[in-house]
Structure formats: structure tokens, C-alpha cells
Design a protein around this motif. Structure first.
Motif, short mmCIF file in Angstrom:
data_model
loop_
_atom_site.label_atom_id
_atom_site.label_comp_id
_atom_site.label_asym_id
_atom_site.label_seq_id
_atom_site.Cartn_x
_atom_site.Cartn_y
_atom_site.Cartn_z
N TYR A 74 0.81 -1.22 0.00
CA TYR A 74 0.00 0.00 0.00
C TYR A 74 0.84 1.27 0.00
O TYR A 74 0.42 2.29 -0.54
CB TYR A 74 -0.96 0.00 1.19
N GLY A 75 2.04 1.21 0.57
CA GLY A 75 2.90 2.40 0.59
C GLY A 75 3.31 2.82 -0.82
O GLY A 75 3.15 3.99 -1.20
N SER A 76 3.83 1.88 -1.60
CA SER A 76 4.25 2.24 -2.95
C SER A 76 3.03 2.44 -3.86
O SER A 76 3.11 3.19 -4.83
CB SER A 76 5.22 1.22 -3.54
N ALA A 77 1.92 1.80 -3.53
CA ALA A 77 0.69 2.04 -4.30
C ALA A 77 0.24 3.48 -4.12
O ALA A 77 -0.15 4.15 -5.07
CB ALA A 77 -0.41 1.07 -3.86
N ALA A 78 0.32 3.98 -2.89
CA ALA A 78 -0.06 5.38 -2.61
C ALA A 78 0.87 6.34 -3.35
O ALA A 78 0.43 7.34 -3.91
CB ALA A 78 -0.03 5.65 -1.12
N ASP A 79 2.17 6.02 -3.37
CA ASP A 79 3.13 6.87 -4.08
C ASP A 79 2.82 6.91 -5.58
O ASP A 79 2.84 7.98 -6.20
CB ASP A 79 4.56 6.37 -3.87
N ALA A 80 2.53 5.75 -6.15
CA ALA A 80 2.23 5.69 -7.59
C ALA A 80 0.93 6.43 -7.91
O ALA A 80 0.83 7.13 -8.91
CB ALA A 80 2.16 4.24 -8.06
N ALA A 81 -0.07 6.29 -7.03
CA ALA A 81 -1.34 7.00 -7.25
C ALA A 81 -1.13 8.50 -7.17
O ALA A 81 -1.68 9.26 -7.97
CB ALA A 81 -2.38 6.55 -6.22
N GLU A 82 -0.30 8.94 -6.23
CA GLU A 82 -0.01 10.37 -6.10
C GLU A 82 0.72 10.88 -7.34
O GLU A 82 0.44 11.97 -7.84
CB GLU A 82 0.83 10.63 -4.84
#
Length: 191
Positions: A74-82
Motif C-alpha cells: 500500500y505504501g508504494s501504491a499510494a506513491d504511484a497513485a499520487e
């Protein structure tokens, strides 16, 4: 008979040449198609590697976020979404995905905000509406912690310092204007 054979060979060459040209000329489209094919078959890690190859583009970053979300990262998913939202703030689907990521991180306030943004951009999205209701329910059961009084005091101090600096800037600007009105003394020296 020979004519038919040449036609078949020519068709075979064209059948191989067209995907090859697409891969060369429209690389990201071809990669996206392959990544989506892998994603739909549940091969999220392989799809993520492909999407990571063109994550500098909005579509690649958005797809990478989905892939990482499905992997539980979820951490890198949030970064990619941002990263995807930096390129296109008006993408309802990416706001929805970012809401899902926040929900999984138990950040219900952020989830609510992202679902609301998704619904503002796409009011017909029933999934976003249902997830918003769920996040609001979770938020009612688990309200965010009250603000730390020390943080409030620090913010007040920072604001006070900013106000003082702004006042000094304004004073300096007024003094400069007064000096400009009075004019600068002229000298005959060229240096």
C-alpha cells in the motif's frame, strides 16, 4: 497454386509485422495492453514490472498503483497513485484507487476525502459511493485522534513568526517607497 502460397506468406509476414511495428512505434500502448492482460489474469507482480517501465506517464503510474495495491504494497501504491494524480488531478478512477489504499491503511479520513473527490468527478460511480459510506461508518467508529496541544502551540508560534516577518517586509517596502519618492541623490561620478 504458387500465387496462393505467396499470398499466404505475405499475410503471415503482415501478421507478424503489425504487432512488431506497434511495439516499436507505440511502445507504451503495447506495454499497457500486455500489463492489463497480465493484471486481469491475477499476475499482479509481472503486471507491476511492466507498468513500472512507463510509470512516468499518468496511465502507467495509475496502473502501477493498482498493481501494487493488489500485491498488498500500500505504501508504494499510494506513491504511484499520487504520481498519477500529479499528472491528472481530474482522474476519478485514480482518486477512487487512492481512497481504497487509504482505507486499507486505516486512514479513514483520507479515504473519505478521496472517495468524495472521485464522486465529484464521476457522480455515477456506485462503488465510490458505497466505499464512501463504509469509510464514513469506520470513521465514526474510529475517529481520528484529537490534535496534540503541543502541535497547536507550535503552529501558533510559527504563525506568529510569519506574521512578524510579513509586518517587517511591509515596513521595509513602505520605507523603500518613501525613499523612491524623495529620490536618490545624484552624483557626477560615473563609478
Amino acid at each position: 497454386m504458387k500465387k496462393r502460397r505467396w499470398i499466404l506468406i505475405l499475410l503471415l509476414i503482415l501478421a507478424l509485422l503489425i504487432p512488431g511495428l506497434e511495439l516499436v512505434l507505440r511502445r507504451n500502448t503495447a506495454l499497457n495492453s500486455l500489463g492489463e492482460w497480465l493484471y486481469k489474469r491475477g499476475r499482479y507482480k509481472e503486471a507491476g514490472k511492466i507498468f513500472d517501465g512507463y510509470a512516468e506517464e499518468e496511465e502507467g503510474a495509475a496502473n502501477l498503483a493498482k498493481s501494487r495495491y493488489k500485491q498488498g504494497d500500500y505504501g508504494s501504491a499510494a506513491d504511484a497513485a499520487e504520481q498519477a494524480l500529479q499528472k491528472d488531478q481530474n482522474n476519478a478512477e485514480t482518486h477512487y484507487d487512492k481512497g481504497n489504499i487509504a482505507f486499507m491503511n486505516e486512514d479513514y479520513q483520507s479515504a473519505v476525502e478521496e472517495y468524495e473527490k472521485a464522486l465529484l468527478l464521476n457522480p455515477e460511480d456506485d462503488d465510490a459511493r458505497e466505499n464512501l459510506e463504509l469509510a464514513l461508518t469506520k470513521l465514526d467508529k474510529n475517529p481520528p485522534p484529537p490534535p496534540d496541544p503541543k502541535e497547536d502551540e507550535d503552529k501558533k508560534n510559527e504563525e506568529e513568526v510569519r506574521n512578524i516577518l510579513d509586518a517587517l517586509d511591509n515596513l521595509e517596502a513602505r520605507e523603500r517607497k518613501q525613499q523612491d519618492k524623495q529620490g536618490t541623490p545624484k552624483t557626477d561620478n560615473w563609478w
